[in-house]
Design a protein around this motif. Structure first.
Motif, PDB file in Angstrom:
ATOM      1  N   SER A 337      25.942 -37.740 -70.557  1.00 27.78           N
ATOM      2  CA  SER A 337      26.804 -38.834 -70.978  1.00 27.78           C
ATOM      3  C   SER A 337      25.946 -39.952 -71.545  1.00 27.78           C
ATOM      4  CB  SER A 337      27.632 -39.364 -69.801  1.00 27.78           C
ATOM      5  OG  SER A 337      28.520 -40.387 -70.232  1.00 27.78           O
ATOM      6  N   ASP A 338      26.506 -40.649 -72.533  1.00 27.64           N
ATOM      7  CA  ASP A 338      25.873 -41.831 -73.108  1.00 27.64           C
ATOM      8  C   ASP A 338      26.876 -42.978 -73.031  1.00 27.64           C
ATOM      9  OD1 ASP A 338      23.434 -40.521 -74.028  1.00 27.64           O
ATOM     10  OD2 ASP A 338      24.741 -39.521 -75.467  1.00 27.64           O
ATOM     11  N   GLN A 339      26.480 -44.063 -72.383  1.00 30.67           N
ATOM     12  CA  GLN A 339      27.334 -45.242 -72.257  1.00 30.67           C
ATOM     13  C   GLN A 339      26.472 -46.479 -72.459  1.00 30.67           C
ATOM     14  OE1 GLN A 339      29.635 -44.907 -68.528  1.00 30.67           O
ATOM     15  NE2 GLN A 339      29.501 -42.688 -68.741  1.00 30.67           N
ATOM     16  N   TYR A 340      26.796 -47.250 -73.500  1.00 29.10           N
ATOM     17  CA  TYR A 340      25.974 -48.414 -73.876  1.00 29.10           C
ATOM     18  C   TYR A 340      24.536 -47.947 -74.119  1.00 29.10           C
ATOM     19  CZ  TYR A 340      30.117 -50.442 -71.628  1.00 29.10           C
ATOM     20  OH  TYR A 340      31.402 -50.726 -71.254  1.00 29.10           O
ATOM     21  N   ASP A 341      23.589 -48.574 -73.421  1.00 28.87           N
ATOM     22  CA  ASP A 341      22.190 -48.191 -73.594  1.00 28.87           C
ATOM     23  C   ASP A 341      21.707 -47.270 -72.480  1.00 28.87           C
ATOM     24  OD1 ASP A 341      22.300 -50.013 -71.551  1.00 28.87           O
ATOM     25  OD2 ASP A 341      20.679 -51.286 -72.283  1.00 28.87           O
ATOM     26  N   MET A 342      22.650 -46.679 -71.760  1.00 24.34           N
ATOM     27  CA  MET A 342      22.288 -45.796 -70.657  1.00 24.34           C
ATOM     28  C   MET A 342      22.668 -44.359 -70.984  1.00 24.34           C
ATOM     29  SD  MET A 342      23.132 -46.059 -66.573  1.00 24.34           S
ATOM     30  CE  MET A 342      24.538 -44.978 -66.450  1.00 24.34           C
ATOM     31  N   GLY A 343      21.666 -43.491 -70.931  1.00 21.04           N
ATOM     32  CA  GLY A 343      21.909 -42.072 -71.101  1.00 21.04           C
ATOM     33  C   GLY A 343      21.584 -41.340 -69.814  1.00 21.04           C
ATOM     34  N   MET A 344      22.332 -40.284 -69.539  1.00 18.53           N
ATOM     35  CA  MET A 344      22.079 -39.538 -68.320  1.00 18.53           C
ATOM     36  C   MET A 344      22.339 -38.057 -68.545  1.00 18.53           C
ATOM     37  SD  MET A 344      25.251 -38.372 -67.317  1.00 18.53           S
ATOM     38  CE  MET A 344      25.021 -38.011 -65.581  1.00 18.53           C
ATOM     39  N   GLU A 345      21.711 -37.251 -67.681  1.00 11.97           N
ATOM     40  CA  GLU A 345      21.961 -35.816 -67.615  1.00 11.97           C
ATOM     41  C   GLU A 345      22.143 -35.448 -66.149  1.00 11.97           C
ATOM     42  OE1 GLU A 345      19.348 -33.677 -70.948  1.00 11.97           O
ATOM     43  OE2 GLU A 345      18.166 -35.030 -69.671  1.00 11.97           O
ATOM     44  N   TYR A 346      23.057 -34.543 -65.892  1.00 16.19           N
ATOM     45  CA  TYR A 346      23.356 -34.136 -64.515  1.00 16.19           C
ATOM     46  C   TYR A 346      23.302 -32.622 -64.449  1.00 16.19           C
ATOM     47  CZ  TYR A 346      26.071 -33.574 -60.153  1.00 16.19           C
ATOM     48  OH  TYR A 346      26.500 -33.244 -58.886  1.00 16.19           O
ATOM     49  N   SER A 347      22.609 -32.119 -63.452  1.00 14.00           N
ATOM     50  CA  SER A 347      22.533 -30.681 -63.210  1.00 14.00           C
ATOM     51  C   SER A 347      22.937 -30.405 -61.769  1.00 14.00           C
ATOM     52  CB  SER A 347      21.107 -30.159 -63.437  1.00 14.00           C
ATOM     53  OG  SER A 347      20.705 -30.308 -64.774  1.00 14.00           O
ATOM     54  N   GLY A 348      23.724 -29.352 -61.566  1.00 10.45           N
ATOM     55  CA  GLY A 348      24.089 -28.953 -60.215  1.00 10.45           C
ATOM     56  C   GLY A 348      25.535 -29.202 -59.889  1.00 10.45           C
ATOM     57  N   TRP A 349      25.803 -29.236 -58.601  1.00 11.08           N
ATOM     58  CA  TRP A 349      27.173 -29.424 -58.107  1.00 11.08           C
ATOM     59  C   TRP A 349      27.082 -29.972 -56.694  1.00 11.08           C
ATOM     60  CZ3 TRP A 349      30.167 -27.105 -54.140  1.00 11.08           C
ATOM     61  CH2 TRP A 349      31.554 -27.346 -54.232  1.00 11.08           C
ATOM     62  N   ALA A 350      27.550 -31.213 -56.506  1.00  7.11           N
ATOM     63  CA  ALA A 350      27.438 -31.862 -55.191  1.00  7.11           C
ATOM     64  C   ALA A 350      28.580 -32.847 -54.995  1.00  7.11           C
ATOM     65  CB  ALA A 350      26.099 -32.563 -55.058  1.00  7.11           C
ATOM     66  N   PRO A 351      29.816 -32.368 -54.842  1.00  6.50           N
ATOM     67  CA  PRO A 351      30.931 -33.284 -54.618  1.00  6.50           C
ATOM     68  C   PRO A 351      30.820 -33.955 -53.252  1.00  6.50           C
ATOM     69  CG  PRO A 351      31.637 -31.032 -54.253  1.00  6.50           C
ATOM     70  CD  PRO A 351      30.231 -30.959 -54.797  1.00  6.50           C
ATOM     71  N   PRO A 352      31.501 -35.095 -53.062  1.00  4.01           N
ATOM     72  CA  PRO A 352      31.464 -35.754 -51.751  1.00  4.01           C
ATOM     73  C   PRO A 352      31.844 -34.785 -50.631  1.00  4.01           C
ATOM     74  CG  PRO A 352      32.516 -37.181 -53.363  1.00  4.01           C
ATOM     75  CD  PRO A 352      32.298 -35.856 -54.045  1.00  4.01           C
ATOM     76  N   GLY A 353      31.062 -34.840 -49.565  1.00  2.00           N
ATOM     77  CA  GLY A 353      31.285 -33.945 -48.442  1.00  2.00           C
ATOM     78  C   GLY A 353      30.352 -32.750 -48.428  1.00  2.00           C
ATOM     79  N   SER A 354      29.733 -32.453 -49.586  1.00  2.00           N
ATOM     80  CA  SER A 354      28.844 -31.291 -49.649  1.00  2.00           C
ATOM     81  C   SER A 354      27.386 -31.665 -49.391  1.00  2.00           C
ATOM     82  CB  SER A 354      28.951 -30.618 -51.018  1.00  2.00           C
ATOM     83  OG  SER A 354      28.437 -31.453 -52.049  1.00  2.00           O
ATOM     84  N   TYR A 355      27.055 -32.966 -49.420  1.00  2.00           N
ATOM     85  CA  TYR A 355      25.662 -33.388 -49.260  1.00  2.00           C
ATOM     86  C   TYR A 355      25.564 -34.377 -48.102  1.00  2.00           C
ATOM     87  CZ  TYR A 355      27.291 -37.529 -51.819  1.00  2.00           C
ATOM     88  OH  TYR A 355      27.980 -38.647 -52.218  1.00  2.00           O
ATOM     89  N   ASP A 356      24.345 -34.534 -47.596  1.00  2.00           N
ATOM     90  CA  ASP A 356      24.165 -35.466 -46.478  1.00  2.00           C
ATOM     91  C   ASP A 356      23.191 -36.591 -46.814  1.00  2.00           C
ATOM     92  OD1 ASP A 356      21.596 -34.200 -46.245  1.00  2.00           O
ATOM     93  OD2 ASP A 356      22.445 -32.722 -44.862  1.00  2.00           O
ATOM     94  N   GLU A 357      22.595 -36.555 -48.006  1.00  2.00           N
ATOM     95  CA  GLU A 357      21.644 -37.605 -48.362  1.00  2.00           C
ATOM     96  C   GLU A 357      21.482 -37.674 -49.872  1.00  2.00           C
ATOM     97  OE1 GLU A 357      17.255 -39.249 -46.921  1.00  2.00           O
ATOM     98  OE2 GLU A 357      17.998 -37.284 -46.265  1.00  2.00           O
ATOM     99  N   VAL A 358      21.262 -38.890 -50.372  1.00  2.00           N
ATOM    100  CA  VAL A 358      20.927 -39.100 -51.773  1.00  2.00           C
ATOM    101  C   VAL A 358      19.537 -39.725 -51.825  1.00  2.00           C
ATOM    102  CG1 VAL A 358      21.517 -40.254 -53.937  1.00  2.00           C
ATOM    103  CG2 VAL A 358      23.342 -39.408 -52.435  1.00  2.00           C
ATOM    104  N   VAL A 359      18.628 -39.106 -52.572  1.00  2.80           N
ATOM    105  CA  VAL A 359      17.261 -39.595 -52.720  1.00  2.80           C
ATOM    106  C   VAL A 359      17.094 -40.126 -54.137  1.00  2.80           C
ATOM    107  CG1 VAL A 359      14.809 -38.949 -52.777  1.00  2.80           C
ATOM    108  CG2 VAL A 359      16.317 -38.028 -50.992  1.00  2.80           C
ATOM    109  N   ILE A 360      16.572 -41.346 -54.250  1.00  4.56           N
ATOM    110  CA  ILE A 360      16.364 -41.981 -55.549  1.00  4.56           C
ATOM    111  C   ILE A 360      14.878 -41.966 -55.885  1.00  4.56           C
ATOM    112  CG2 ILE A 360      16.631 -44.071 -56.929  1.00  4.56           C
ATOM    113  CD1 ILE A 360      19.271 -42.789 -56.212  1.00  4.56           C
ATOM    114  N   ARG A 361      14.569 -41.524 -57.052  1.00  4.14           N
ATOM    115  CA  ARG A 361      13.193 -41.473 -57.553  1.00  4.14           C
ATOM    116  C   ARG A 361      13.119 -42.426 -58.751  1.00  4.14           C
ATOM    117  NH1 ARG A 361       9.324 -37.164 -57.692  1.00  4.14           N
ATOM    118  NH2 ARG A 361       8.005 -37.155 -59.540  1.00  4.14           N
ATOM    119  N   GLY A 362      12.464 -43.571 -58.594  1.00  3.17           N
ATOM    120  CA  GLY A 362      12.413 -44.548 -59.665  1.00  3.17           C
ATOM    121  C   GLY A 362      13.151 -45.814 -59.283  1.00  3.17           C
ATOM    122  N   ASP A 363      13.589 -46.558 -60.280  1.00  8.15           N
ATOM    123  CA  ASP A 363      14.199 -47.867 -60.059  1.00  8.15           C
ATOM    124  C   ASP A 363      15.659 -47.838 -60.495  1.00  8.15           C
ATOM    125  OD1 ASP A 363      14.957 -50.536 -59.956  1.00  8.15           O
ATOM    126  OD2 ASP A 363      12.986 -51.261 -60.587  1.00  8.15           O
ATOM    127  N   ALA A 364      16.562 -47.678 -59.517  1.00 11.33           N
ATOM    128  CA  ALA A 364      17.993 -47.636 -59.840  1.00 11.33           C
ATOM    129  C   ALA A 364      18.464 -48.970 -60.389  1.00 11.33           C
ATOM    130  CB  ALA A 364      18.800 -47.248 -58.609  1.00 11.33           C
TER     131      ALA A 364
END
Length: 421
Positions: A337-364
């Motif tokens: 997705s591209d929105q304003y000056d932010m571009g992103m790519e997403y790989s995988g499948w992790a709807p709410p309830g399927s994961y127990d932790e989110v790890v951030i690498r970098g500066d959110a």
């Protein structure tokens, strides 16, 4: 029977159908290839409809999968503006809806895609109520956004999913006022969960978008055929000159259902049930793209994926399977997705309830990071935001299904490639 005596029919003129036709010829199939499209436009890709084309940054011709002359040059029999209203599995025929012509097939690919869900509320018949699925929708909406921007008009968007947010970004770039109404507590809640959903809310608020969470539209108010306002179930009323319904899409399975093919349950997105070869419950019929419901070996559940990459890869995989090639369709789901000056790519499948932790690498906070969704230390999904060329190692981590060192995962100084087998 030799190839030249066979007829392969593809119902659906989107990316999956067009790439399947291309693959049949690339793999050496010499029989008839018939591609039936219910739109009058040649097959095209959908991402630009809410991105570059909608913003006026890409030309109309850029959205097409192939130039028009390609189909004749490759002996693809293209039926534009034609619908298929019946499928007879016993006779192995499909019937064209306009004149009842019967077309025989030896192998059939269903790539009928999805259609936007409709708002079931008063006022949806007003001229200013829009959907975005087809090229004609995007052409109309582009003019609407430009007009709203010139006149300081208001757009209300029902739904804070990918389409809703991308159109919100485009509308703000045109200068329109935008309000997004969403029943969940954050944008993209069902895809990213609250942790990353809030990041998208902050991005859009910085650009002047107003959100109304925890509410649904109940009525679109109009006068003389024009939209005046949109009301929500908590009693609020939002000024509006136009309304976009972006509340998701439903797989177009009516043809498959009427023919008695197995259909998936709604809990897993519905769709036509296929195996790892994208073959339906009928061995002569395959399905690909938005309508295909397949059990993914990595996630241990049945998925129906509506994104561009699924059509891009699923159409060719189905074509090879139709030719009798060995096929196992287990692609890691991917979208961008591209929105304003932010571009992103997403790989995988992790709807709410399927994961127990989110790890951030970098500066959110600076929106330059990679987020990982984990369960029991294993990576289910990864999203890179304004960080590029990391899709391959992210997908290798997902496929590995091994426990990762979370400190190393969060450290931008540790190459992702060193963590992925």
């Amino acid at each position: 029977m030799v190839d030249a005596d066979q007829t392969f029919v593809i119902v659906g003129g989107g990316l999956a159908g067009a790439k399947a036709a291309e693959t049949l010829r690339a793999e050496g199939f010499t029989g008839r290839v018939i591609l039936i499209c219910d739109e009058r436009d040649h097959p095209y890709e959908r991402p630009p409809l809410s991105k570059g084309f909608l913003l006026g940054k890409e030309e109309r011709d850029s959205v097409f999968v192939h130039e028009p002359a390609w189909y004749a040059r490759n002996d693809i029999e293209l039926h534009l503006g034609q619908t298929v209203d019946a499928l007879d599995r016993h006779a192995r025929t499909v019937r064209l809806g306009d004149d009842g012509t019967l077309i025989h097939y030896d192998k059939l690919l269903l790539a009928t895609g999805a259609e936007p869900r409709r708002l079931d509320i008063p006022g949806t018949d007003l001229a200013g109520v829009h959907h975005l699925r087809r090229l004609a929708h995007a052409e109309r909406l582009k003019g609407v956004l430009a007009s709203l921007g010139r006149d300081n008009g208001h757009l209300v968007i029902a739904g804070a999913g990918w389409i809703g947010l991308e159109v919100a970004a485009a509308a703000r770039e045109y200068g329109a006022e935008v309000t997004v109404v969403e029943p969940e507590p954050t944008p993209l809640y069902g895809v990213l969960g609250p942790e990353l959903g809030n990041l998208f809310a902050e991005l859009h608020r910085e650009h002047g978008v107003r959100f109304h969470f925890g509410a649904r539209l109940t009525e679109i108010v109009g006068q003389d055929g024009l939209v005046l306002a949109a009301r929500t179930d908590d009693g609020e009323e939002h000024p509006a000159h136009d309304v976009l319904a972006a509340i998701g899409a439903a797989p177009r399975t009516a043809l498959a259902e009427a023919a008695g093919l197995e259909i998936g349950d709604r809990a897993h997105g519905g769709g036509v049930v296929v195996d790892e070869r994208l073959c339906t419950s009928d061995p002569d019929i395959h399905a690909a793209g938005d309508i295909a419901s397949f059990r993914h070996p990595l996630f241990g559940t049945r998925l129906r994926v509506e994104h561009w990459a699924n059509a891009l890869n699923g159409g060719p995989a189905a074509a090879r399977a139709m030719l009798g090639r060995e096929v196992t369709f287990d692609r890691v789901p991917y979208f961008f997705s591209d929105q304003y000056d932010m571009g992103m790519e997403y790989s995988g499948w992790a709807p709410p309830g399927s994961y127990d932790e989110v790890v951030i690498r970098g500066d959110a906070g600076k929106r330059t990071f990679v987020a990982f969704w984990l369960t029991e230390g294993r990576v289910l999904a990864g999203m890179n935001v304004n960080v590029w060329d990391v899709t391959d190692p992210i997908q290798r981590l997902i496929r590995a299904r091994t426990v990762v060192d979370q400190e190393a995962l969060a450290d931008p100084g540790v190459p992702l490639e060193s963590l992925a087998p």
